[in-house]
Design an enzyme around this catalytic site. Structure first.
Site, mmCIF file in Angstrom:
data_model
loop_
_atom_site.group_PDB
_atom_site.id
_atom_site.type_symbol
_atom_site.label_atom_id
_atom_site.label_comp_id
_atom_site.label_asym_id
_atom_site.label_seq_id
_atom_site.Cartn_x
_atom_site.Cartn_y
_atom_site.Cartn_z
ATOM 1 N N ASP A 33 -64.971 1.017 3.663
ATOM 2 C CA ASP A 33 -63.881 0.733 2.730
ATOM 3 C C ASP A 33 -62.726 0.079 3.496
ATOM 4 O OD1 ASP A 33 -63.034 2.058 -0.285
ATOM 5 O OD2 ASP A 33 -61.415 1.284 0.999
ATOM 6 N N ILE A 34 -62.139 -0.923 2.907
ATOM 7 C CA ILE A 34 -61.073 -1.692 3.561
ATOM 8 C C ILE A 34 -59.781 -0.876 3.692
ATOM 9 C CG2 ILE A 34 -59.976 -2.762 1.521
ATOM 10 C CD1 ILE A 34 -60.256 -5.463 3.039
ATOM 11 N N HIS A 104 -70.095 1.889 -7.377
ATOM 12 C CA HIS A 104 -70.072 2.204 -5.945
ATOM 13 C C HIS A 104 -69.935 3.693 -5.752
ATOM 14 C CE1 HIS A 104 -66.037 1.126 -7.355
ATOM 15 N NE2 HIS A 104 -65.555 2.022 -6.517
ATOM 16 N N HIS A 106 -68.432 6.283 -3.053
ATOM 17 C CA HIS A 106 -67.628 6.474 -1.849
ATOM 18 C C HIS A 106 -68.291 7.565 -1.015
ATOM 19 C CE1 HIS A 106 -63.847 4.502 -3.390
ATOM 20 N NE2 HIS A 106 -64.399 4.804 -4.559
HETATM 21 P P1 AMP Z 1 -62.520 2.571 -6.883
HETATM 22 O O1 AMP Z 1 -61.073 2.919 -7.084
HETATM 23 O O2 AMP Z 1 -63.437 3.756 -6.976
HETATM 24 O O3 AMP Z 1 -62.955 1.418 -7.748
HETATM 25 O O4 AMP Z 1 -62.635 2.117 -5.376
HETATM 26 C C1 AMP Z 1 -62.588 0.787 -4.961
HETATM 27 C C2 AMP Z 1 -62.525 0.818 -3.468
HETATM 28 O O5 AMP Z 1 -62.828 -0.468 -2.991
HETATM 29 C C3 AMP Z 1 -61.163 1.197 -2.893
HETATM 30 O O6 AMP Z 1 -61.308 2.364 -2.078
HETATM 31 C C4 AMP Z 1 -60.760 -0.037 -2.090
HETATM 32 O O7 AMP Z 1 -60.082 0.280 -0.906
HETATM 33 C C5 AMP Z 1 -62.110 -0.671 -1.814
HETATM 34 N N1 AMP Z 1 -62.089 -2.101 -1.560
HETATM 35 C C6 AMP Z 1 -61.446 -3.056 -2.270
HETATM 36 N N2 AMP Z 1 -61.672 -4.281 -1.744
HETATM 37 C C7 AMP Z 1 -62.491 -4.081 -0.671
HETATM 38 C C8 AMP Z 1 -63.083 -4.939 0.285
HETATM 39 N N3 AMP Z 1 -62.881 -6.268 0.255
HETATM 40 N N4 AMP Z 1 -63.861 -4.395 1.252
HETATM 41 C C9 AMP Z 1 -64.057 -3.068 1.293
HETATM 42 N N5 AMP Z 1 -63.538 -2.201 0.411
HETATM 43 C C10 AMP Z 1 -62.753 -2.683 -0.557
#
Ligand code: AMP
Length: 118
Positions: A33-34, A104, A106
């Site tokens: 995760d970024i 996704h 986590h």
């Molecule tokens: P959610 O709130 O469950 O939809 O989680 C989305 C997740 O995607 C968040 O934890 C973000 O930090 C992560 N995220 C968004 N853009 C990226 C990216 N380019 N690479 C990796 N993780 C990302």
């Protein structure tokens, strides 16, 4: 709801933007995760176009199910956290706090993850 082909994970899957990859096979991609919320914060996503778990449960093939769920355990082993444990979580929809409309999981690990919901 229609799958948004321009969501950020779709772009990662198409190789249009980079990711810090942990694991990939024909059905699944895993990357860090970024914006990590714990010492280790990884994501596991299906390669198919599924908005969330409900969409996946409606449309995915048996093979896709098996591969996605197996990948979570596999990634936990690759991360070295399967013994001490981890939390797998999937946000669904706006009340669930989902920001990216591509299913996704986590994986939070590397320390005590804490309260289940805050
Ligand atoms: P959610 O709130 O469950 O939809 O989680 C989305 C997740 O995607 C968040 O934890 C973000 O930090 C992560 N995220 C968004 N853009 C990226 C990216 N380019 N690479 C990796 N993780 C990302």
């Amino acid at each position: 709801m229609v799958y948004d082909k321009n969501n950020i994970f779709a772009k990662i899957l198409r190789g249009e933007i980079p990711c810090n990859k942990i694991f990939e096979n024909d059905h699944v991609l895993s990357f860090y995760d970024i914006n990590p919320q714990k010492k280790i914060h990884a994501l596991v996503i299906p390669k198919g176009e599924y908005i969330d778990l409900d969409d996946f449960n409606k449309k995915a093939s048996e093979q896709e199910f098996i591969e996605l769920y197996k990948a979570v355990s596999h990634v936990s082993k690759l991360l070295g956290v399967s013994d001490k444990g981890y939390r797998m979580l999937s946000n669904i929809g706006s009340d669930g706090g989902q920001e990216v409309p591509h299913l996704h999981f986590h994986i939070f690990a590397g320390e005590k993850v804490g309260k289940m919901v805050s």
